[in-house]
Design a protein around this motif. Structure first.
Motif, PDB file in Angstrom:
ATOM      1  N   SER A 173     -15.233  40.893 -17.244  1.00 18.24           N
ATOM      2  CA  SER A 173     -14.523  41.949 -16.531  1.00 18.24           C
ATOM      3  C   SER A 173     -13.218  42.258 -17.237  1.00 18.24           C
ATOM      4  CB  SER A 173     -14.262  41.524 -15.091  1.00 18.24           C
ATOM      5  OG  SER A 173     -15.490  41.289 -14.428  1.00 18.24           O
ATOM      6  N   SER A 174     -12.964  43.536 -17.453  1.00 20.65           N
ATOM      7  CA  SER A 174     -11.853  43.928 -18.316  1.00 20.65           C
ATOM      8  C   SER A 174     -11.080  45.099 -17.728  1.00 20.65           C
ATOM      9  CB  SER A 174     -12.375  44.328 -19.707  1.00 20.65           C
ATOM     10  OG  SER A 174     -13.110  43.269 -20.302  1.00 20.65           O
ATOM     11  N   VAL A 175      -9.896  45.278 -18.273  1.00 18.29           N
ATOM     12  CA  VAL A 175      -9.079  46.458 -18.013  1.00 18.29           C
ATOM     13  C   VAL A 175      -9.373  47.475 -19.109  1.00 18.29           C
ATOM     14  CG1 VAL A 175      -6.709  47.338 -18.016  1.00 18.29           C
ATOM     15  CG2 VAL A 175      -7.246  45.175 -16.863  1.00 18.29           C
ATOM     16  N   ALA A 176      -9.500  48.737 -18.742  1.00 20.89           N
ATOM     17  CA  ALA A 176      -9.690  49.804 -19.725  1.00 20.89           C
ATOM     18  C   ALA A 176      -8.348  50.449 -20.032  1.00 20.89           C
ATOM     19  CB  ALA A 176     -10.649  50.857 -19.194  1.00 20.89           C
ATOM     20  N   TRP A 177      -8.074  50.598 -21.319  1.00 22.73           N
ATOM     21  CA  TRP A 177      -6.841  51.259 -21.770  1.00 22.73           C
ATOM     22  C   TRP A 177      -7.266  52.441 -22.632  1.00 22.73           C
ATOM     23  CZ3 TRP A 177      -1.680  48.953 -21.391  1.00 22.73           C
ATOM     24  CH2 TRP A 177      -0.673  49.727 -22.004  1.00 22.73           C
ATOM     25  N   TYR A 178      -7.208  53.636 -22.066  1.00 21.52           N
ATOM     26  CA  TYR A 178      -7.674  54.826 -22.762  1.00 21.52           C
ATOM     27  C   TYR A 178      -6.543  55.457 -23.552  1.00 21.52           C
ATOM     28  CZ  TYR A 178     -11.982  54.895 -19.981  1.00 21.52           C
ATOM     29  OH  TYR A 178     -13.203  54.591 -19.410  1.00 21.52           O
ATOM     30  N   PHE A 182     -18.434  57.993 -22.326  1.00 23.00           N
ATOM     31  CA  PHE A 182     -19.426  56.919 -22.450  1.00 23.00           C
ATOM     32  C   PHE A 182     -19.009  55.629 -21.741  1.00 23.00           C
ATOM     33  CE2 PHE A 182     -16.669  56.586 -26.199  1.00 23.00           C
ATOM     34  CZ  PHE A 182     -16.333  55.240 -26.194  1.00 23.00           C
ATOM     35  N   SER A 183     -17.880  55.669 -21.022  1.00 19.16           N
ATOM     36  CA  SER A 183     -17.408  54.444 -20.377  1.00 19.16           C
ATOM     37  C   SER A 183     -17.103  54.616 -18.893  1.00 19.16           C
ATOM     38  CB  SER A 183     -16.147  53.946 -21.089  1.00 19.16           C
ATOM     39  OG  SER A 183     -15.131  54.939 -21.055  1.00 19.16           O
ATOM     40  N   GLY A 184     -17.340  55.808 -18.362  1.00 18.75           N
ATOM     41  CA  GLY A 184     -17.020  56.061 -16.966  1.00 18.75           C
ATOM     42  C   GLY A 184     -17.871  55.279 -15.990  1.00 18.75           C
ATOM     43  N   HIS A 185     -18.991  54.697 -16.462  1.00 16.47           N
ATOM     44  CA  HIS A 185     -19.879  53.940 -15.582  1.00 16.47           C
ATOM     45  C   HIS A 185     -19.408  52.510 -15.347  1.00 16.47           C
ATOM     46  CE1 HIS A 185     -20.909  52.565 -19.588  1.00 16.47           C
ATOM     47  NE2 HIS A 185     -21.615  51.559 -19.069  1.00 16.47           N
ATOM     48  N   VAL A 186     -18.389  52.054 -16.100  1.00 22.28           N
ATOM     49  CA  VAL A 186     -17.997  50.644 -16.060  1.00 22.28           C
ATOM     50  C   VAL A 186     -17.104  50.365 -14.845  1.00 22.28           C
ATOM     51  CG1 VAL A 186     -16.784  48.800 -17.285  1.00 22.28           C
ATOM     52  CG2 VAL A 186     -18.130  50.485 -18.570  1.00 22.28           C
ATOM     53  N   PRO A 187     -17.354  49.284 -14.096  1.00 27.04           N
ATOM     54  CA  PRO A 187     -16.475  48.911 -12.983  1.00 27.04           C
ATOM     55  C   PRO A 187     -15.241  48.154 -13.495  1.00 27.04           C
ATOM     56  CG  PRO A 187     -18.304  47.382 -13.095  1.00 27.04           C
ATOM     57  CD  PRO A 187     -18.545  48.405 -14.178  1.00 27.04           C
ATOM     58  N   TRP A 188     -14.323  48.889 -14.106  1.00 28.68           N
ATOM     59  CA  TRP A 188     -13.138  48.277 -14.692  1.00 28.68           C
ATOM     60  C   TRP A 188     -12.279  47.606 -13.615  1.00 28.68           C
ATOM     61  CZ3 TRP A 188     -13.679  48.202 -19.713  1.00 28.68           C
ATOM     62  CH2 TRP A 188     -14.284  49.269 -20.372  1.00 28.68           C
ATOM     63  N   LEU A 189     -11.622  46.538 -13.981  1.00 26.18           N
ATOM     64  CA  LEU A 189     -10.669  45.916 -13.061  1.00 26.18           C
ATOM     65  C   LEU A 189      -9.515  46.856 -12.764  1.00 26.18           C
ATOM     66  CD1 LEU A 189     -10.506  42.306 -14.522  1.00 26.18           C
ATOM     67  CD2 LEU A 189     -11.633  43.052 -12.435  1.00 26.18           C
ATOM     68  N   GLY A 233     -25.651  55.921 -27.140  1.00 25.05           N
ATOM     69  CA  GLY A 233     -25.518  54.782 -28.047  1.00 25.05           C
ATOM     70  C   GLY A 233     -24.179  54.091 -27.877  1.00 25.05           C
ATOM     71  N   ARG A 234     -23.115  54.864 -27.710  1.00 23.44           N
ATOM     72  CA  ARG A 234     -21.799  54.253 -27.502  1.00 23.44           C
ATOM     73  C   ARG A 234     -21.768  53.475 -26.191  1.00 23.44           C
ATOM     74  NH1 ARG A 234     -16.743  57.597 -29.924  1.00 23.44           N
ATOM     75  NH2 ARG A 234     -17.738  58.495 -31.752  1.00 23.44           N
ATOM     76  N   ARG A 235     -22.439  54.008 -25.172  1.00 23.61           N
ATOM     77  CA  ARG A 235     -22.488  53.309 -23.895  1.00 23.61           C
ATOM     78  C   ARG A 235     -23.196  51.958 -24.059  1.00 23.61           C
ATOM     79  NH1 ARG A 235     -24.937  57.052 -21.138  1.00 23.61           N
ATOM     80  NH2 ARG A 235     -22.965  58.127 -20.694  1.00 23.61           N
ATOM     81  N   ALA A 236     -24.260  51.947 -24.854  1.00 19.74           N
ATOM     82  CA  ALA A 236     -25.018  50.711 -25.049  1.00 19.74           C
ATOM     83  C   ALA A 236     -24.192  49.655 -25.779  1.00 19.74           C
ATOM     84  CB  ALA A 236     -26.301  51.011 -25.821  1.00 19.74           C
ATOM     85  N   VAL A 237     -23.480  50.062 -26.828  1.00 22.26           N
ATOM     86  CA  VAL A 237     -22.694  49.072 -27.569  1.00 22.26           C
ATOM     87  C   VAL A 237     -21.472  48.630 -26.758  1.00 22.26           C
ATOM     88  CG1 VAL A 237     -23.489  49.801 -29.844  1.00 22.26           C
ATOM     89  CG2 VAL A 237     -21.455  50.861 -28.865  1.00 22.26           C
ATOM     90  N   LEU A 238     -20.934  49.527 -25.918  1.00 22.80           N
ATOM     91  CA  LEU A 238     -19.844  49.125 -25.040  1.00 22.80           C
ATOM     92  C   LEU A 238     -20.320  48.050 -24.066  1.00 22.80           C
ATOM     93  CD1 LEU A 238     -16.996  49.400 -23.813  1.00 22.80           C
ATOM     94  CD2 LEU A 238     -17.868  51.309 -22.440  1.00 22.80           C
ATOM     95  N   ASP A 239     -21.525  48.215 -23.525  1.00 26.60           N
ATOM     96  CA  ASP A 239     -22.067  47.206 -22.618  1.00 26.60           C
ATOM     97  C   ASP A 239     -22.253  45.872 -23.337  1.00 26.60           C
ATOM     98  OD1 ASP A 239     -22.048  49.014 -20.569  1.00 26.60           O
ATOM     99  OD2 ASP A 239     -24.178  49.549 -20.750  1.00 26.60           O
ATOM    100  N   LEU A 240     -22.607  45.916 -24.621  1.00 28.46           N
ATOM    101  CA  LEU A 240     -22.703  44.673 -25.402  1.00 28.46           C
ATOM    102  C   LEU A 240     -21.347  43.984 -25.480  1.00 28.46           C
ATOM    103  CD1 LEU A 240     -24.950  45.676 -28.464  1.00 28.46           C
ATOM    104  CD2 LEU A 240     -25.556  44.115 -26.596  1.00 28.46           C
ATOM    105  N   LEU A 241     -20.310  44.767 -25.707  1.00 34.89           N
ATOM    106  CA  LEU A 241     -18.973  44.200 -25.803  1.00 34.89           C
ATOM    107  C   LEU A 241     -18.532  43.611 -24.466  1.00 34.89           C
ATOM    108  CD1 LEU A 241     -16.298  43.680 -27.245  1.00 34.89           C
ATOM    109  CD2 LEU A 241     -15.643  46.042 -26.748  1.00 34.89           C
ATOM    110  N   LEU A 242     -18.804  44.317 -23.364  1.00 34.71           N
ATOM    111  CA  LEU A 242     -18.393  43.832 -22.051  1.00 34.71           C
ATOM    112  C   LEU A 242     -19.155  42.580 -21.648  1.00 34.71           C
ATOM    113  CD1 LEU A 242     -18.031  47.275 -20.268  1.00 34.71           C
ATOM    114  CD2 LEU A 242     -16.195  45.681 -20.827  1.00 34.71           C
TER     115      LEU A 242
END
Length: 348
Positions: A62-67, A75-82, A48-57
């Motif tokens: 294209s975004s930078v991830a700041w963990y 739930f975010s390792g699948h994203v092709p972050w800049l 579910g978190r992955r799905a809502v993250l995809d909505l945000l993206l």
């Protein structure tokens, strides 16, 4: 993040809230400019978190991830972050340690909030950044501010310490210092966060918590600051530089982090009550302020503006390196290479 928000979109991802329908609640902060994002979810799950993250993206692009928490990598390792930043401000939880190993492998840039954290992690692009301080605000103490009413009647010399009164503070040591110099007075500012009995003496004054805005007025009338911390205690990251910004010399018990960061004449180390008294006397007898030249040089690097500017420069370099990495070496692939520098930062 508020300083990054002056030039980029910044989305701060909060923990999910329950809702009958999955959606995103995005509230812009009028003060900082940061977009506060709350995932609204029926049931909290990695999927579910992955799905809502995809909505945000889909909205941010294209975004930078700041963990700030390595658990978010689940739930975010699948994203092709800049580019990927891991901001390691403290030791992660047991669950976080599980995910940290993978995050360290994928991160382009790692920041740590302590030298110990820096030493324990291996990464080709790792940088230590301590907490910043409001240097200009604290420096007003040097000008001689009107003294607060609850401190104005205390005797002199006046020795001070601010910060939570918790298990990091060696109360027996404080009592010993006060007993050795009954004519000295100790102004203790901070919330009481311990169940232990506080030492009660005529010259120890527990003033309680004070707002940050009030702090310079108190520090302006101290003769020296002391940090009687228990052995092995982790000091508040910004405690020493805040005293220095206020123009106060500091006497602290031996702490590895402090001795490595603050190799300054204005910061003295002493272990026993007698040694602390002797060091404080030496500090109060010193007439010149030449020891503050080096202290002020260090303080110039510890403002939040200075820290953010340095971080931003490192991030820009990391984005460029990721964008031009050959496809065979890039974990981001063609999407990351084609987008150029990111305009959005997603923090969480």
């Amino acid at each position: 993040m508020s300083r990054f928000a002056r030039r980029r979109q910044v989305f701060f991802l909060e923990e999910p809230a329950h809702s009958d329908a999955e959606s995103l609640r995005i509230r812009p902060c009028a003060v900082t400019g940061v977009q506060v994002v709350t995932p609204m979810m029926r049931t909290d799950s990695p999927e579910g978190r992955r799905a809502v993250l995809d909505l945000l993206l889909a909205r941010s692009g294209s975004s930078v991830a700041w963990y700030a928490a390595p658990e978010a990598h689940a739930f975010s390792g699948h994203v092709p972050w800049l580019a990927t930043v891991y901001d390691c401000a403290g030791e992660p939880s047991a669950e976080g340690r599980h995910f940290e190993a993978g995050l360290m492998q994928t991160a382009d840039l790692v920041f740590t909030g302590g030298l110990g954290l820096h030493d324990e992690r291996r990464h080709p692009n790792i940088h230590f950044f301590p907490d910043g301080i409001d240097v200009e605000h604290l420096e007003t103490a040097r000008a001689g501010l009107p003294e607060p009413e609850d401190q104005i009647g205390l005797g002199r010399p006046l020795i001070g310490r601010f910060g939570a009164v918790d298990d990091r503070l060696d109360l027996d040591l404080l009592a010993g210092i006060a007993a050795l110099r009954p004519n000295w007075h100790f102004s203790m500012i901070g919330p009481i966060a311990t169940s232990r009995d506080l030492p009660r003496a005529a010259n120890i004054h527990w003033l309680g918590a004070r707002d940050e805005a009030e702090l310079p007025a108190y520090l302006s009338h101290w003769d020296v600051a002391i940090m009687p911390l228990a052995r092995g205690a982790l000091p508040e990251a910004a405690e020493v530089p805040r005293y220095l910004a206020a123009g106060l010399r500091v006497v602290t018990t031996p702490q590895r982090e402090i001795s490595r960061r603050f190799r300054l004449e204005a910061v003295m180390t002493a272990g026993t009550a007698g040694e602390i008294v002797a060091a404080a006397e030496q500090a109060m007898l010193r007439a010149d302020v030449s020891d503050f030249v080096a202290a002020d040089d260090l303080l110039a690097t510890l403002s939040w503006d200075s820290i953010q500017e340095h971080m931003a420069a490192l991030l820009t370099m990391a984005e460029r390196n990721a964008a031009f990495r050959p496809a065979s070496m890039s974990r981001f692939g063609a999407m990351a290479r084609s987008t150029g520098a990111g305009e959005a930062v997603l923090a969480g």
